[in-house]
Write a protein that holds these residues in place. Structure first.
Motif, PDB file in Angstrom:
ATOM      1  N   TYR A   8       0.981  -1.266   0.057  1.00 44.85           N
ATOM      2  CA  TYR A   8      -0.049  -0.118  -0.085  1.00 44.85           C
ATOM      3  C   TYR A   8       0.882   1.144   0.142  1.00 44.85           C
ATOM      4  CZ  TYR A   8      -3.925  -3.000   1.369  1.00 44.85           C
ATOM      5  OH  TYR A   8      -4.752  -4.080   1.238  1.00 44.85           O
ATOM      6  N   LEU A  32      -4.510   5.862   1.957  1.00 40.91           N
ATOM      7  CA  LEU A  32      -4.110   4.774   1.914  1.00 40.91           C
ATOM      8  C   LEU A  32      -4.641   3.993   0.528  1.00 40.91           C
ATOM      9  CD1 LEU A  32      -4.243   3.203   5.418  1.00 40.91           C
ATOM     10  CD2 LEU A  32      -2.268   2.655   3.886  1.00 40.91           C
ATOM     11  N   LEU A  50       3.631   0.516   2.672  1.00 37.67           N
ATOM     12  CA  LEU A  50       3.246  -0.456   3.597  1.00 37.67           C
ATOM     13  C   LEU A  50       3.022  -1.806   3.150  1.00 37.67           C
ATOM     14  CD1 LEU A  50       0.523   1.984   5.514  1.00 37.67           C
ATOM     15  CD2 LEU A  50       2.590   0.940   6.757  1.00 37.67           C
ATOM     16  N   PHE A  89       0.316  -5.514   9.195  1.00 35.08           N
ATOM     17  CA  PHE A  89       1.032  -4.506   8.570  1.00 35.08           C
ATOM     18  C   PHE A  89       2.424  -4.266   9.025  1.00 35.08           C
ATOM     19  CE2 PHE A  89      -1.676  -2.269   5.516  1.00 35.08           C
ATOM     20  CZ  PHE A  89      -3.094  -2.808   5.865  1.00 35.08           C
ATOM     21  N   GLY A  90       3.302  -4.035   8.247  1.00 29.61           N
ATOM     22  CA  GLY A  90       4.737  -3.751   8.785  1.00 29.61           C
ATOM     23  C   GLY A  90       4.794  -2.294   9.208  1.00 29.61           C
ATOM     24  N   PRO A  91       6.014  -1.592   9.688  1.00 31.97           N
ATOM     25  CA  PRO A  91       5.999  -0.302   9.865  1.00 31.97           C
ATOM     26  C   PRO A  91       6.096   0.522   8.875  1.00 31.97           C
ATOM     27  CG  PRO A  91       8.107  -1.594  10.291  1.00 31.97           C
ATOM     28  CD  PRO A  91       7.224  -2.538   9.826  1.00 31.97           C
ATOM     29  N   TYR A 112     -10.065  -1.071  10.911  1.00 33.34           N
ATOM     30  CA  TYR A 112      -8.649  -1.079  11.227  1.00 33.34           C
ATOM     31  C   TYR A 112      -8.480   0.412  12.072  1.00 33.34           C
ATOM     32  CZ  TYR A 112      -7.099  -5.172   8.482  1.00 33.34           C
ATOM     33  OH  TYR A 112      -6.652  -6.195   7.908  1.00 33.34           O
ATOM     34  N   GLN A 141      -5.146   3.089  13.020  1.00 37.87           N
ATOM     35  CA  GLN A 141      -3.792   3.367  12.618  1.00 37.87           C
ATOM     36  C   GLN A 141      -3.307   4.577  13.422  1.00 37.87           C
ATOM     37  OE1 GLN A 141      -3.266   5.105   8.652  1.00 37.87           O
ATOM     38  NE2 GLN A 141      -1.098   4.111   8.574  1.00 37.87           N
ATOM     39  N   SER A 198       2.365   7.208  11.611  1.00 39.26           N
ATOM     40  CA  SER A 198       3.700   6.825  11.267  1.00 39.26           C
ATOM     41  C   SER A 198       3.765   5.107  11.591  1.00 39.26           C
ATOM     42  CB  SER A 198       4.969   7.269  12.020  1.00 39.26           C
ATOM     43  OG  SER A 198       5.072   8.661  11.748  1.00 39.26           O
ATOM     44  N   GLN A 199       2.547   4.516  11.761  1.00 43.15           N
ATOM     45  CA  GLN A 199       2.564   3.042  11.827  1.00 43.15           C
ATOM     46  C   GLN A 199       1.480   2.456  10.865  1.00 43.15           C
ATOM     47  OE1 GLN A 199       1.828   1.466  15.904  1.00 43.15           O
ATOM     48  NE2 GLN A 199       2.934   3.178  16.867  1.00 43.15           N
ATOM     49  N   GLY A 200       1.611   1.308  10.602  1.00 43.82           N
ATOM     50  CA  GLY A 200       0.840   0.520   9.893  1.00 43.82           C
ATOM     51  C   GLY A 200      -0.550   0.262  10.469  1.00 43.82           C
ATOM     52  N   PRO A 201      -1.700   0.248   9.546  1.00 48.79           N
ATOM     53  CA  PRO A 201      -2.944  -0.189  10.075  1.00 48.79           C
ATOM     54  C   PRO A 201      -2.808  -1.437  10.853  1.00 48.79           C
ATOM     55  CG  PRO A 201      -3.313   0.649   7.871  1.00 48.79           C
ATOM     56  CD  PRO A 201      -1.708   0.343   8.153  1.00 48.79           C
ATOM     57  N   PHE A 224      -5.572  -4.535  12.588  1.00 52.12           N
ATOM     58  CA  PHE A 224      -7.012  -4.909  12.618  1.00 52.12           C
ATOM     59  C   PHE A 224      -7.654  -4.817  13.751  1.00 52.12           C
ATOM     60  CE2 PHE A 224      -9.960  -8.154  11.210  1.00 52.12           C
ATOM     61  CZ  PHE A 224     -10.570  -8.657  12.163  1.00 52.12           C
ATOM     62  N   TYR A 233     -10.448   3.178  10.762  1.00 51.68           N
ATOM     63  CA  TYR A 233     -10.975   2.970   8.965  1.00 51.68           C
ATOM     64  C   TYR A 233     -12.017   1.881   9.083  1.00 51.68           C
ATOM     65  CZ  TYR A 233      -6.566   5.257   7.428  1.00 51.68           C
ATOM     66  OH  TYR A 233      -5.682   6.333   7.472  1.00 51.68           O
ATOM     67  N   LEU A 258      -7.441  -4.129   0.154  1.00 47.93           N
ATOM     68  CA  LEU A 258      -8.190  -3.380   1.133  1.00 47.93           C
ATOM     69  C   LEU A 258      -8.417  -2.163   0.509  1.00 47.93           C
ATOM     70  CD1 LEU A 258      -6.610  -4.322   4.717  1.00 47.93           C
ATOM     71  CD2 LEU A 258      -8.630  -5.148   3.705  1.00 47.93           C
ATOM     72  N   PHE A 263      -9.383   1.530   1.288  1.00 50.32           N
ATOM     73  CA  PHE A 263      -9.299   2.402   2.669  1.00 50.32           C
ATOM     74  C   PHE A 263     -10.084   3.629   2.291  1.00 50.32           C
ATOM     75  CE2 PHE A 263      -7.006   0.435   6.071  1.00 50.32           C
ATOM     76  CZ  PHE A 263      -6.306  -0.602   5.285  1.00 50.32           C
TER      77      PHE A 263
END
Lengths: 113, 111
Positions: free
Chosen positions: A35, A43, A90, A104-106, B36, B38, B41-44, B46, B87, B99, B101
């Motif tokens: 993403y 996103l 991401l 998800f990763g960072p 989700y 978030q 500065s991080q990923g979403p 679940f 989200y 997904l 968003f």
């Protein structure tokens, strides 16, 4: 169990260059999705790989490409970088079946100058 | 896929219950609803997923009325650490793991 890892975490490139980002999914996860997140567009889905095959693709130009290896690790490549490619990229992994929770990763923060 | 509409932002106070409603008027029979969270500065991450009626887990509840045209995420007794973007997504059963968003709801929890 280790989470999704992405490398590098930060990257600075100049216009016209190309970049390769890497993602290692959670062990046992065979689906990897990518993403792009920007303040303006939010996103957006890039593509999904499952068992080394692209299963879904978002609405991005051909400069964006990806691949998945036999160990489920994935890479995405962006060629001929543009300023608008600056974003948080991401990666998410999940089990094989559709609709499973995605982890998800960072992210990799890419800045194009 | 059904488009989702949710409030852009919400404010709450610590200890309160927060309900975020999402509209998805064109949801199809084989679609399900996922939420989700978030942090910056991080990923979403679940939170919860459901198809109809009510689903509850250790962090939230999801209420889906019979017509499934909307859903409500309920966060009990929020704390400052629940400040995040939430989200609402509609996922199709045979659409892989893509997904879609929307804009999300920015929840601000105040002391």
């Amino acid at each position: 169990k280790a989470g999704v890892t992405q490398t590098p975490r930060y990257l600075i490139k100049t216009r016209g260059q190309q970049v390769t980002l890497s993602c290692s999914p959670i062990s046992g996860h065979r689906s990897v999705s990518w993403y792009q997140q920007t303040p303006g567009q939010g996103l957006q889905f890039l593509f999904e790989y499952f068992s080394e095959t692209q299963r879904n693709k978002g609405n991005f130009p051909g400069r964006f490409s990806g691949r998945q290896f036999s160990n489920s690790r994935s890479e995405m490549n962006v060629s001929t970088l543009e300023l608008g490619d600056s974003a948080l990229y991401l990666c998410a992994s999940s089990l094989a079946t559709v609709g499973n929770e995605q982890f998800f990763g960072p992210g990799t923060r890419l800045t194009v100058l | 896929l059904a488009k989702t509409t949710q409030p852009i932002s919400m404010d709450s106070y610590e200890g309160q219950e927060v309900n975020i409603t999402c509209s998805h008027n064109n949801i199809a029979t084989n679609d399900y609803i996922t939420w989700y969270q978030q942090f910056p500065s991080q990923g979403p991450r679940f939170i919860i997923q459901g198809y109809k009626t009510k689903v509850t887990n250790e962090v939230a509840s999801l209420f889906i009325p019979a017509d499934r045209k909307s859903s409500t995420l309920s966060l009990p007794r929020v704390s400052l650490s629940d400040t995040a973007v939430y989200y609402c997504l509609v996922q199709r059963e045979n659409a892989g793991n893509m997904l879609t968003f929307g804009g999300g709801t920015r929840l601000m929890v105040k002391p």
